[in-house]
Enzyme design. Structure first.
Site, short mmCIF file in Angstrom:
data_model
loop_
_atom_site.label_atom_id
_atom_site.label_comp_id
_atom_site.label_asym_id
_atom_site.label_seq_id
_atom_site.Cartn_x
_atom_site.Cartn_y
_atom_site.Cartn_z
N HIS A 393 23.42 -50.83 -94.33
CA HIS A 393 22.25 -51.22 -93.55
C HIS A 393 21.54 -52.44 -94.13
O HIS A 393 20.57 -52.93 -93.54
CB HIS A 393 21.25 -50.06 -93.46
CG HIS A 393 21.75 -48.89 -92.66
ND1 HIS A 393 22.25 -49.03 -91.38
CD2 HIS A 393 21.83 -47.57 -92.96
CE1 HIS A 393 22.62 -47.83 -90.93
NE2 HIS A 393 22.39 -46.94 -91.87
N ASP A 427 30.71 -44.67 -90.73
CA ASP A 427 29.49 -43.90 -90.92
C ASP A 427 28.90 -43.59 -89.53
O ASP A 427 29.15 -44.33 -88.57
CB ASP A 427 28.50 -44.74 -91.74
CG ASP A 427 27.25 -43.99 -92.13
OD1 ASP A 427 27.19 -43.49 -93.27
OD2 ASP A 427 26.34 -43.90 -91.29
N HIS A 429 25.99 -44.00 -88.52
CA HIS A 429 24.99 -45.00 -88.13
C HIS A 429 25.61 -46.40 -88.12
O HIS A 429 26.50 -46.71 -88.91
CB HIS A 429 23.81 -44.97 -89.11
CG HIS A 429 23.22 -43.61 -89.27
ND1 HIS A 429 23.63 -42.74 -90.27
CD2 HIS A 429 22.28 -42.95 -88.55
CE1 HIS A 429 22.96 -41.61 -90.17
NE2 HIS A 429 22.14 -41.71 -89.13
#
Length: 578
Positions: A393, A427, A429
């Site tokens: 992220h 993942d 996300h």
């Protein structure tokens, strides 16, 4: 001193130079078979076309010089192997290279579950090998194999002369330490496979049928020992020549980053649980991280972000984390003066704290990824970077989602100097940071399979229409699933991703692994089971690409334990049948 290395593909960066040396030794050792040296890259890279898997074992000196090699063929559908060639660089004698290579081949056979190992040798009988020097070499070779309990298959017509000019050969059999006899049906199946797949260019179908039919004894008879007083028992396979094929890299430094606040799920126990279940597996070599400094980070992240994280973490008090709470919406170019307030300037959410040792742990996670990346460059088939904190992220100029530096992206940047790289993020996300870093670049292909942004963090990125910009247009792919996505739907997305990875001309694949795709994760909404991860591991191995696996999310400890074992066993199973 030398080290035995295994080469399964010429596309591995370090394998290309080694393969050049193997071809040199091959041409020197077998001048009448130089055409076969030219085929080695194809044999390694295209097992489907040839009908068997080819593996090279090389004896390598510390400075990269190869002194010997063995070429090994494996027929996965029948689980029998064939040792095609062993050769030592001309002029080198008495170094134990041939024995070391043969023991490595036996160890590899045991590792992949082979039933037995066959090989051909020139007969050690004067009437079949009249040339004195050839006869002497054949006698020495069979004497060597007898020490392992290996003897010629007897009372068959395998030594029937074939080819133009016709040549004789004995078929030797190694039971790989098993006392179980070789049954006729197994031998006939293996011999037919060897003659048609390996020697089909010189043996006719009629000759194959004749030789196979000549196996009448059940169990198959082996010739009594000729160079020893009595036939020795099958030699036990020893595990000492080969490193475990996969590297597991981790750093104890991750433990300094522990935010013991209720609801903060990115905890040290995640790594501890993974080490507990993975280290006992027979295919991991555990390595500690090396330190790479700040330069690789600055090749990916903005200097201001790096300097900020370093400065603010150093000034914080132990046990007093700072959470971002104010975010610039309209005027991001206006940066507040107070360090604590700047957290909202650099962070994308309110759930990623700045902590006293956070920067130290983030640097360590980067070092873990780079250490694993260098294992890939050194020829390792798969390396697992057990990074904590995670990284996908974190973008060029921001952090968030428990991530401070983008470990996978930094490793991709490092590897992209040597090969065409793809990053596959699995993942739950969206890998928004990785997308941000490579969005306008064509040298690193990025693909993320994740929960649809309508339901999943980080919500504002990860839509399928985001395909890149400028030079990177078409080099980013987002594949999304709805809440409750199960195995069938997910594996369809996964196969689409793999197809695009291959289409992109990928030479090294980085996999961002998140166990939060499993049912029951507190941050994910998919309904996958560990068995799905096993199947994914098998599919990844089928790509025949070097794999760098970088740990991302996953916060259900039971899922982490079960999912990790399933995933890496799937990779190991895929290797055995490739």
């Amino acid at each position: 001193m030398f080290k035995i290395r295994v080469i399964q593909s010429s596309s591995f960066p370090a394998s290309k130079e080694r393969l050049d040396q193997v071809q040199e030794i091959f041409r020197q050792s077998f001048p009448s078979l130089t055409y076969y040296a030219d085929r080695l890259p194809s044999l390694l890279n295209d097992p489907v076309y040839h009908g068997y898997n080819s593996v090279l074992f090389v004896a390598e000196r510390p400075l990269g010089r190869l002194d010997a090699f063995a070429l090994f063929l494996y027929f996965p559908e029948i689980k029998f192997a064939f040792l095609d060639f062993i050769a030592v660089r001309p002029g080198i004698r008495g170094a134990g290279l041939g024995g070391a290579l043969y023991e490595a081949v036996r160890e590899y056979c045991h590792r992949i579950g082979a039933k037995g190992l066959f090989m051909e040798v020139q007969p050690d009988d004067p009437e079949l090998t009249p040339e004195p020097q050839q006869l002497k070499e054949s006698q020495q070779r069979i004497r060597f194999y007898e020490a392992y309990g290996v003897r010629p298959v007897w009372n068959t017509e395998y030594d029937y002369p074939v080819g133009d000019p016709p040549t004789h050969a004995y078929l030797l059999y190694d039971s790989l330490g098993k006392e179980k006899p070789l049954h006729r049906a197994d031998a006939q199946q293996a011999v037919r496979m060897i003659l048609t797949k390996r020697f089909g260019h010189v043996v006719t179908t009629k000759e194959v049928d004749r030789i196979v039919a000549s196996f009448r004894d059940d169990p198959v008879q082996l010739r009594p020992a000729r160079y020893r007083k009595q036939s020795p028992p099958a030699a036990e396979v020893r595990s000492h020549r080969l490193d475990n094929p996969y590297a597991l890299v981790h750093s104890e430094t991750h433990k300094v980053h522990h935010v013991p606040e209720r609801g903060y799920v990115e905890r040290p126990i995640r790594v501890e649980a993974l080490l507990e279940v993975l280290q006992p597996l027979p295919f991991f070599t555990t390595l500690k991280t090396k330190h790479y400094g700040e330069k690789p980070i600055l090749a990916v992240h903005d200097r201001d972000l790096v300097h900020y994280l370093q400065t603010v973490c150093a000034k914080l008090k132990e046990g007093r984390p700072v959470y971002p709470d104010t975010f610039p919406i309209r005027l991001p170019e206006r940066k507040p003066k107070e360090l604590a307030v700047q957290a909202g300037y650099y962070c994308i959410d309110s759930g990623t704290p700045l902590y006293k040792k956070g920067y130290v742990a983030a640097i360590s996670a980067v070092d873990t990824a780079l250490t694993a990346a260098d294992e890939i460059l050194a020829g390792r088939r798969m390396a697992y970077a057990l990074c904590r904190p995670p990284g996908h992220h974190a973008g060029r100029k921001y952090f968030g989602g428990f991530c401070y530096f983008n470990n996978a992206a930094i490793a991709a940047q490092h590897l992209s100097r040597h090969a065409k790289v793809a990053v596959l993020d699995i993942d739950y996300h969206h890998g928004n940071g990785t997308q941000d870093i490579f969005y306008d670049r064509a040298d690193v292909f990025t693909v993320s399979i994740h929960g649809h942004p309508d339901y999943a963090y980080p919500y504002f990125t990860g839509f399928e229409e985001e395909t890149g910009t400028g030079a990177g247009l078409g080099h980013n792919l987002n594949l999304t699933g709805k809440p409750g996505t199960g195995e069938e739907a997910y594996l369809k997305l996964f196969q689409r991703a793999l197809d695009r990875v291959l289409k992109a001309g990928t030479e090294i694949l980085i996999v961002g692994l998140g166990y939060d795709i499993l049912k029951g994760d507190p941050t994910g909404l998919f309904a996958l089971k560990p068995e799905t991860l096993r199947k994914m591991g098998q599919l990844l191995t089928s790509l025949n690409l070097p794999l760098l696996v970088v740990q991302e999310g996953g916060y259900n400890i039971l899922n982490i334990r079960r999912g990790s074992v399933a995933f890496f066993k799937g990779i190991a199973e895929g290797l055995a049948v490739r």
